[in-house]
Motif scaffolding. Structure first.
Motif, short mmCIF file in Angstrom:
data_model
loop_
_atom_site.label_atom_id
_atom_site.label_comp_id
_atom_site.label_asym_id
_atom_site.label_seq_id
_atom_site.Cartn_x
_atom_site.Cartn_y
_atom_site.Cartn_z
N THR A 14 -8.15 2.12 -4.64
CA THR A 14 -7.96 2.55 -5.96
C THR A 14 -6.36 2.43 -5.99
OG1 THR A 14 -10.04 3.97 -6.03
CG2 THR A 14 -8.09 4.48 -7.56
N CYS A 15 -5.77 3.06 -5.20
CA CYS A 15 -4.29 3.04 -5.48
C CYS A 15 -3.78 1.49 -5.69
CB CYS A 15 -3.55 3.40 -4.22
SG CYS A 15 -3.95 5.39 -3.60
N LEU A 16 -4.30 0.60 -4.68
CA LEU A 16 -3.68 -0.90 -5.06
C LEU A 16 -4.13 -1.31 -6.51
CD1 LEU A 16 -4.34 -2.10 -1.32
CD2 LEU A 16 -2.11 -1.83 -2.44
N LYS A 17 -5.32 -1.05 -6.87
CA LYS A 17 -5.90 -1.59 -8.08
C LYS A 17 -4.81 -1.05 -9.35
CE LYS A 17 -9.83 -1.60 -11.16
NZ LYS A 17 -11.33 -1.16 -11.35
N LEU A 18 -4.71 0.45 -9.18
CA LEU A 18 -3.72 0.97 -10.11
C LEU A 18 -2.26 0.43 -9.95
CD1 LEU A 18 -4.95 4.57 -9.74
CD2 LEU A 18 -5.39 3.27 -11.67
N ALA A 19 -1.81 -0.03 -8.99
CA ALA A 19 -0.58 -0.52 -8.70
C ALA A 19 -0.55 -1.89 -9.40
CB ALA A 19 -0.11 -0.68 -7.49
N GLU A 20 -1.62 -2.82 -9.04
CA GLU A 20 -1.67 -4.03 -9.97
C GLU A 20 -1.70 -3.93 -11.34
OE1 GLU A 20 -1.28 -6.96 -8.31
OE2 GLU A 20 -1.35 -6.33 -6.25
N GLU A 21 -2.31 -3.01 -11.87
CA GLU A 21 -2.29 -2.76 -13.41
C GLU A 21 -1.12 -2.27 -13.99
OE1 GLU A 21 -5.41 0.21 -13.70
OE2 GLU A 21 -7.05 -1.06 -13.23
N LYS A 22 -0.19 -1.58 -13.08
CA LYS A 22 1.13 -1.25 -13.71
C LYS A 22 1.96 -2.29 -13.39
CE LYS A 22 0.39 2.97 -14.99
NZ LYS A 22 0.64 3.44 -16.33
N LEU B 231 0.68 -1.23 -0.05
CA LEU B 231 -0.02 0.14 0.01
C LEU B 231 0.95 1.50 -0.06
CD1 LEU B 231 -2.64 1.41 0.19
CD2 LEU B 231 -2.70 1.14 2.49
N ALA B 232 2.12 1.20 0.69
CA ALA B 232 2.70 2.12 0.82
C ALA B 232 3.34 2.62 -0.55
CB ALA B 232 4.13 2.06 1.58
N HIS B 233 3.82 1.56 -1.32
CA HIS B 233 4.32 1.96 -2.66
C HIS B 233 3.30 2.39 -3.76
CE1 HIS B 233 8.25 0.42 -2.18
NE2 HIS B 233 8.01 -0.91 -2.02
N ALA B 234 2.26 1.83 -3.46
CA ALA B 234 0.97 2.02 -4.48
C ALA B 234 0.70 3.62 -4.21
CB ALA B 234 -0.16 1.17 -4.14
N ALA B 235 0.55 4.02 -2.76
CA ALA B 235 0.34 5.37 -2.62
C ALA B 235 1.48 6.25 -3.04
CB ALA B 235 0.09 5.71 -1.07
N ALA B 236 2.49 5.85 -2.73
CA ALA B 236 3.71 6.71 -3.53
C ALA B 236 3.46 6.94 -5.01
CB ALA B 236 5.18 6.11 -3.31
N ALA B 237 3.20 5.67 -5.73
CA ALA B 237 3.12 5.82 -7.28
C ALA B 237 1.99 6.80 -7.79
CB ALA B 237 2.97 4.26 -7.87
N VAL B 238 0.86 6.46 -6.97
CA VAL B 238 -0.11 7.43 -7.38
C VAL B 238 0.14 9.11 -6.97
CG1 VAL B 238 -2.45 8.24 -6.65
CG2 VAL B 238 -1.98 5.84 -6.96
N SER B 239 0.82 9.31 -6.05
CA SER B 239 1.13 10.58 -5.65
C SER B 239 2.31 11.30 -6.76
CB SER B 239 2.18 10.66 -4.40
OG SER B 239 2.85 11.74 -4.16
N MET B 240 2.90 10.51 -7.52
CA MET B 240 3.72 10.77 -8.39
C MET B 240 2.99 10.92 -9.60
SD MET B 240 7.37 8.84 -7.92
CE MET B 240 6.66 7.31 -7.36
N SER B 241 1.70 10.77 -9.76
CA SER B 241 0.94 10.99 -11.07
C SER B 241 0.59 12.33 -10.95
CB SER B 241 -0.29 10.24 -11.05
OG SER B 241 -1.29 10.61 -10.08
N SER B 242 0.88 13.50 -9.81
CA SER B 242 0.55 14.96 -9.84
C SER B 242 1.80 15.25 -9.57
CB SER B 242 -0.48 14.91 -8.89
OG SER B 242 -0.74 16.29 -8.59
N LEU B 243 1.70 16.93 -10.01
CA LEU B 243 3.06 17.91 -9.49
C LEU B 243 2.69 18.10 -8.14
CD1 LEU B 243 5.35 18.93 -10.78
CD2 LEU B 243 3.87 21.22 -11.27
N GLY B 244 1.55 18.03 -7.70
CA GLY B 244 1.49 18.44 -6.24
C GLY B 244 1.90 17.49 -5.17
#
Length: 338
Positions: free
Chosen positions: A325-333, A302-315
């Motif tokens: 949602t973060c975990l689902k997106l991580a599994e897709e990647k 979950l930590a990695h997934a949250a970090a990955a989603v965070s990097m999708s935005s400049l903020g």
């Protein structure tokens, strides 16, 4: 009574997140290709990330802000994210801290230039860890607040004073770090170790604390990271040490000295819009997993997934989504190979 939720404390600032085509040499010019305004600092980023990952978890904060427009902006950030903000203290003698967070599109490296303002005024008197019944107390940032960095009574610094009070109040404690000179980092942080339950840092920070060269970025020396984490765990009664780096993360728990290595999300260069705040997002994901009593492996994912989603935005937190949602997106990647 069972404790729940998080109390974040310390740095709140306004971030001007700027992408530049390259980081310039002195007396040369770079072009800004993107700019966003957001809250920043460990107290803000961690609180907002937790609130976005799981809106059902209570989050409160304690900090100081200026009695100015930027202070108004930060109180709006807290209110918008459902953060209990009675501990945000207005100080009229200083402007709210502002950080210009530059990211080079060419190198992906970050450069932070901050106007301290309120950062120079923060001291232990601004915190009340006994207020509320949060389970986790997350404090930062040593090296940024000179009054906190200085000795406080018989304590080596104000961070020790606040962390000791937080543990006395029944919190599990953690300390967010920032990249500063290794010798200065050791001077401030090592006295804090006996008053921490968890230490979550990056590869540079664990190496600086242990005095072990660990490499950085894609060149992280994972065996050296493990040695450094074991060294720190042997110095103080920490429950766990977790270290994140580009390719993954290592966690060592006091009850099981076997290092746990979990790879990070396999992001492409095109997936990454900004890396500012990724460390805060990693910590938020890990601690949310611990709050949910998940296994350490699932908490790291979950930590990695949250970090990955965070990097999708400049903020720093503006791209964050619910944990599922973060975990689902991580599994897709997909995940990097160990």
């Amino acid at each position: 009574m069972e404790r729940m939720g998080f109390l974040t404390a310390g740095t709140w600032c306004v971030d001007r997140n700027l992408t530049v085509d390259r980081w310039p040499e002195e007396d040369t010019v770079a072009r800004v290709t993107g700019i966003t305004l957001s809250g920043g600092g460990s107290g803000c980023n961690f609180a907002c990330d937790i609130a976005l990952l799981d809106p059902e978890v209570p989050v409160a904060t304690q900090c100081i802000i200026g009695d100015d427009q930027n202070g108004d902006f930060l109180t709006d950030v807290a209110r918008t994210h459902g953060i209990e903000a009675s501990g945000m203290i207005r100080v009229p003698e200083a402007q709210t801290m502002v950080t210009d967070a530059y990211q080079s599109a060419q190198s992906r490296r970050r450069t932070h230039i901050f106007t301290p303002g309120t950062a120079d005024h923060l001291c232990p008197d601004h915190f009340n860890p006994a207020k509320g019944d949060a389970r986790f107390f997350h404090l930062g940032l040593p090296g940024v607040h000179p009054r906190m960095d200085a000795p406080c009574g018989d304590d080596a610094n104000g961070w020790v004073t606040v962390l000791r009070a937080a543990q006395k109040a029944g919190h599990q404690t953690s300390l967010e770090l920032v990249t500063i000179d290794p010798a200065r980092l050791r001077e401030i942080v090592l006295p804090c170790l006996p008053h921490l339950t968890h230490l979550v840092v990056n590869d540079f920070e664990i190496g600086a604390l242990a005095g072990i060269e660990t490499g950085t970025g894609d060149d992280t020396d994972i065996p050296a990271v493990i040695r450094a984490a074991q060294d720190i765990l042997a110095r103080a009664p920490l429950e766990l040490v977790a270290v994140h780096f580009t390719k993954g993360a290592v966690l060592i728990h006091r009850d099981d000295q076997t290092p746990l290595l979990v790879p990070s999300v396999a992001l492409s260069e095109a997936d990454i819009k900004g890396v500012n705040g990724a460390g805060d997002a990693f910590a938020a994901g890990l601690f949310l997993g611990l709050h949910r009593s998940w296994s350490h492996a699932d908490s790291l994912r979950l930590a990695h997934a949250a970090a990955a989603v965070s990097m999708s935005s400049l903020g720093t937190y503006t791209g964050m989504k619910p944990a599922g949602t973060c975990l689902k997106l991580a599994e897709e990647k997909g995940w990097r190979s160990a």
